[in-house]
Design a protein around this motif. Structure first.
Motif, PDB file in Angstrom:
ATOM      1  N   ARG A 266      -3.900   8.089  -2.546  1.00  0.00           N
ATOM      2  CA  ARG A 266      -3.304   6.996  -2.752  1.00  0.00           C
ATOM      3  C   ARG A 266      -3.318   5.947  -1.649  1.00  0.00           C
ATOM      4  O   ARG A 266      -2.992   6.361  -0.331  1.00  0.00           O
ATOM      5  N   ASN A 267      -3.599   4.611  -1.778  1.00  0.00           N
ATOM      6  CA  ASN A 267      -3.973   3.811  -0.749  1.00  0.00           C
ATOM      7  C   ASN A 267      -3.409   2.332  -0.997  1.00  0.00           C
ATOM      8  O   ASN A 267      -4.063   1.728  -2.119  1.00  0.00           O
ATOM      9  N   VAL A 268      -2.844   1.472  -0.112  1.00  0.00           N
ATOM     10  CA  VAL A 268      -2.270   0.327  -0.587  1.00  0.00           C
ATOM     11  C   VAL A 268      -3.293  -0.681  -0.440  1.00  0.00           C
ATOM     12  O   VAL A 268      -3.211  -1.576  -1.358  1.00  0.00           O
ATOM     13  N   ARG A 269      -4.410  -0.543   0.484  1.00  0.00           N
ATOM     14  CA  ARG A 269      -5.421  -1.522   0.370  1.00  0.00           C
ATOM     15  C   ARG A 269      -6.228  -1.669  -0.977  1.00  0.00           C
ATOM     16  O   ARG A 269      -6.491  -2.774  -1.315  1.00  0.00           O
ATOM     17  N   LEU A 270      -6.337  -0.502  -1.432  1.00  0.00           N
ATOM     18  CA  LEU A 270      -7.004  -0.447  -2.887  1.00  0.00           C
ATOM     19  C   LEU A 270      -6.167  -1.650  -3.848  1.00  0.00           C
ATOM     20  O   LEU A 270      -6.697  -2.182  -4.735  1.00  0.00           O
ATOM     21  N   ALA A 271      -4.754  -1.346  -3.768  1.00  0.00           N
ATOM     22  CA  ALA A 271      -3.679  -1.909  -4.601  1.00  0.00           C
ATOM     23  C   ALA A 271      -3.840  -3.371  -4.333  1.00  0.00           C
ATOM     24  O   ALA A 271      -3.425  -4.257  -5.172  1.00  0.00           O
ATOM     25  N   GLU A 272      -4.033  -3.746  -3.100  1.00  0.00           N
ATOM     26  CA  GLU A 272      -3.908  -5.228  -2.776  1.00  0.00           C
ATOM     27  C   GLU A 272      -5.068  -6.002  -3.041  1.00  0.00           C
ATOM     28  O   GLU A 272      -5.166  -7.067  -3.299  1.00  0.00           O
ATOM     29  N   ALA A 273      -6.331  -5.351  -3.028  1.00  0.00           N
ATOM     30  CA  ALA A 273      -7.650  -5.879  -3.058  1.00  0.00           C
ATOM     31  C   ALA A 273      -7.744  -6.808  -4.610  1.00  0.00           C
ATOM     32  O   ALA A 273      -8.140  -8.125  -4.333  1.00  0.00           O
ATOM     33  N   PRO A 274      -7.282  -6.404  -5.484  1.00  0.00           N
ATOM     34  CA  PRO A 274      -7.319  -7.329  -6.989  1.00  0.00           C
ATOM     35  C   PRO A 274      -6.638  -8.920  -6.580  1.00  0.00           C
ATOM     36  O   PRO A 274      -7.345  -9.701  -7.278  1.00  0.00           O
ATOM     37  N   SER A 275      -5.938  -8.961  -5.743  1.00  0.00           N
ATOM     38  CA  SER A 275      -4.982 -10.257  -5.576  1.00  0.00           C
ATOM     39  C   SER A 275      -5.937 -10.858  -4.885  1.00  0.00           C
ATOM     40  O   SER A 275      -5.848 -12.255  -4.924  1.00  0.00           O
ATOM     41  N   TYR A 276      -7.125 -10.573  -4.215  1.00  0.00           N
ATOM     42  CA  TYR A 276      -7.926 -11.209  -3.462  1.00  0.00           C
ATOM     43  C   TYR A 276      -9.256 -11.271  -4.382  1.00  0.00           C
ATOM     44  O   TYR A 276     -10.075 -11.934  -3.688  1.00  0.00           O
ATOM     45  N   GLY A 277      -9.338 -10.813  -5.341  1.00  0.00           N
ATOM     46  CA  GLY A 277     -10.629 -10.995  -6.286  1.00  0.00           C
ATOM     47  C   GLY A 277     -11.746 -10.232  -5.775  1.00  0.00           C
ATOM     48  O   GLY A 277     -12.764 -10.814  -5.992  1.00  0.00           O
ATOM     49  N   VAL A 278     -11.549  -9.299  -5.144  1.00  0.00           N
ATOM     50  CA  VAL A 278     -12.641  -8.418  -4.645  1.00  0.00           C
ATOM     51  C   VAL A 278     -12.210  -7.004  -4.779  1.00  0.00           C
ATOM     52  O   VAL A 278     -11.141  -6.415  -4.575  1.00  0.00           O
ATOM     53  N   PRO A 279     -13.137  -5.803  -5.011  1.00  0.00           N
ATOM     54  CA  PRO A 279     -12.985  -4.600  -4.924  1.00  0.00           C
ATOM     55  C   PRO A 279     -12.494  -4.159  -3.651  1.00  0.00           C
ATOM     56  O   PRO A 279     -12.876  -4.698  -2.550  1.00  0.00           O
ATOM     57  N   GLY A 280     -11.742  -3.118  -3.496  1.00  0.00           N
ATOM     58  CA  GLY A 280     -11.469  -2.380  -2.330  1.00  0.00           C
ATOM     59  C   GLY A 280     -12.191  -2.314  -1.432  1.00  0.00           C
ATOM     60  O   GLY A 280     -12.232  -2.256  -0.034  1.00  0.00           O
ATOM     61  N   VAL A 281     -13.558  -1.964  -1.758  1.00  0.00           N
ATOM     62  CA  VAL A 281     -14.513  -1.657  -0.992  1.00  0.00           C
ATOM     63  C   VAL A 281     -15.071  -2.729  -0.232  1.00  0.00           C
ATOM     64  O   VAL A 281     -15.571  -2.636   1.106  1.00  0.00           O
ATOM     65  N   VAL A 282     -14.774  -3.800  -0.782  1.00  0.00           N
ATOM     66  CA  VAL A 282     -15.190  -5.225   0.060  1.00  0.00           C
ATOM     67  C   VAL A 282     -14.082  -5.554   0.813  1.00  0.00           C
ATOM     68  O   VAL A 282     -14.425  -6.059   1.814  1.00  0.00           O
TER      69      VAL A 282
END
Length: 261
Positions: free
Chosen positions: A220-236
């Motif tokens: 469970r990771n907050v950064r993965l959840a935040e990534a879509p709002s920036y339009g990129v995958p969490g990996v990026v």
């Protein structure tokens, strides 16, 4: 020749789209050629891959109705190219919701996607299909096209029930439409080892499905959840985060597992 996988689970909110876009980015990062197909009318995987679904000149809807080819409809995000882990996107938008009705009377309605993918299969190593949570004509198109199904699931009781339904669906599709379809593996996502129940369900999964359970666990990771709002995958979005590193590790495990098949 590309290996084609559906990311599917009939239970909603289990991280299918997050898994699809981050696995696509992770595979691209380790040198694989990837096409990500968004089969969900919500278009979340499209937006999460840096592509504006409202600006699509052609989409999966046009491909299914055979008014466009995948070669004409696929796009690549400049954000992902700049990050060095780009993949092609066959995007979706709300038009796709109408495809269900329009496909009812057409020939080969459940094999439209399979035919379209065959034309570009040599361009990719992996084709990942993000399926909607319901068993619809769209999901059926995905399952008829795929070599296998990758199942992201949370380690919770209701997730086990959803898994039983999905396996029954896969058996029916294999018996009637796609004899090659199989469950490639189960991916444990949104995992918190501090929760005793999650640990217990994880152990049950490994006991019942043995080598079908991937070794990689996505925390469970907050950064993965935040990534879509920036339009990129969490990996990026945050390559150093635990979630991003887990998906890159999963991409490597996926490549190794497919090579061993």
């Amino acid at each position: 020749m590309a290996r084609i996988f559906c990311i599917a689970n009939q239970k909603g909110g289990v991280g299918k789209t997050t898994t699809t876009v981050n696995l696509a980015a992770g595979l691209a990062k380790v040198g694989q050629r990837v096409l990500m197909v968004d089969l969900d009318p919500q278009g979340n995987a499209t937006m999460g891959s840096g592509v504006d679904k409202r600006q699509l000149k052609a989409s999966i809807y046009d491909v299914l109705l055979e008014s466009s080819s995948i070669a004409e409809a696929r796009v690549t995000s400049d954000k992902l190219v700049a990050a060095g882990c780009s993949y092609d996107v066959l995007g979706a938008n709300r038009e796709l919701a109408g495809a269900e009705v329009e496909l009812v009377d057409v020939e080969r309605r459940e094999r439209r996607l399979k035919s379209a993918l065959a034309e570009v299969a040599d361009d990719y190593d992996f084709i990942l299909i993000d399926c909607p949570p319901s068993l619809s004509m769209l999901t059926l198109n995905g399952l008829c096209s795929a070599h296998g199904v990758l199942v992201p699931m949370q380690c919770e009781y209701f997730a086990l029930e959803g898994l039983t339904d999905l396996i029954n669906t896969i058996k029916q599709v294999r018996a009637n439409m796609n004899k090659d379809l199989a469950v490639i593996g189960l991916l444990r996502v949104m995992f918190d080892p501090r929760i005793t129940l999650q640990q217990q369900v994880s152990d049950q999964l490994k006991e019942h499905f043995t080598d079908k359970v991937f070794d990689t666990v996505i925390p469970r990771n907050v950064r993965l959840a935040e990534a879509p709002s920036y339009g990129v995958p969490g990996v990026v979005f945050d390559p150093a985060s635990k979630g991003a590193q887990a998906y890159v590790a999963f991409a490597r495990e996926m490549v190794a597992r497919i090579a061993a098949l």
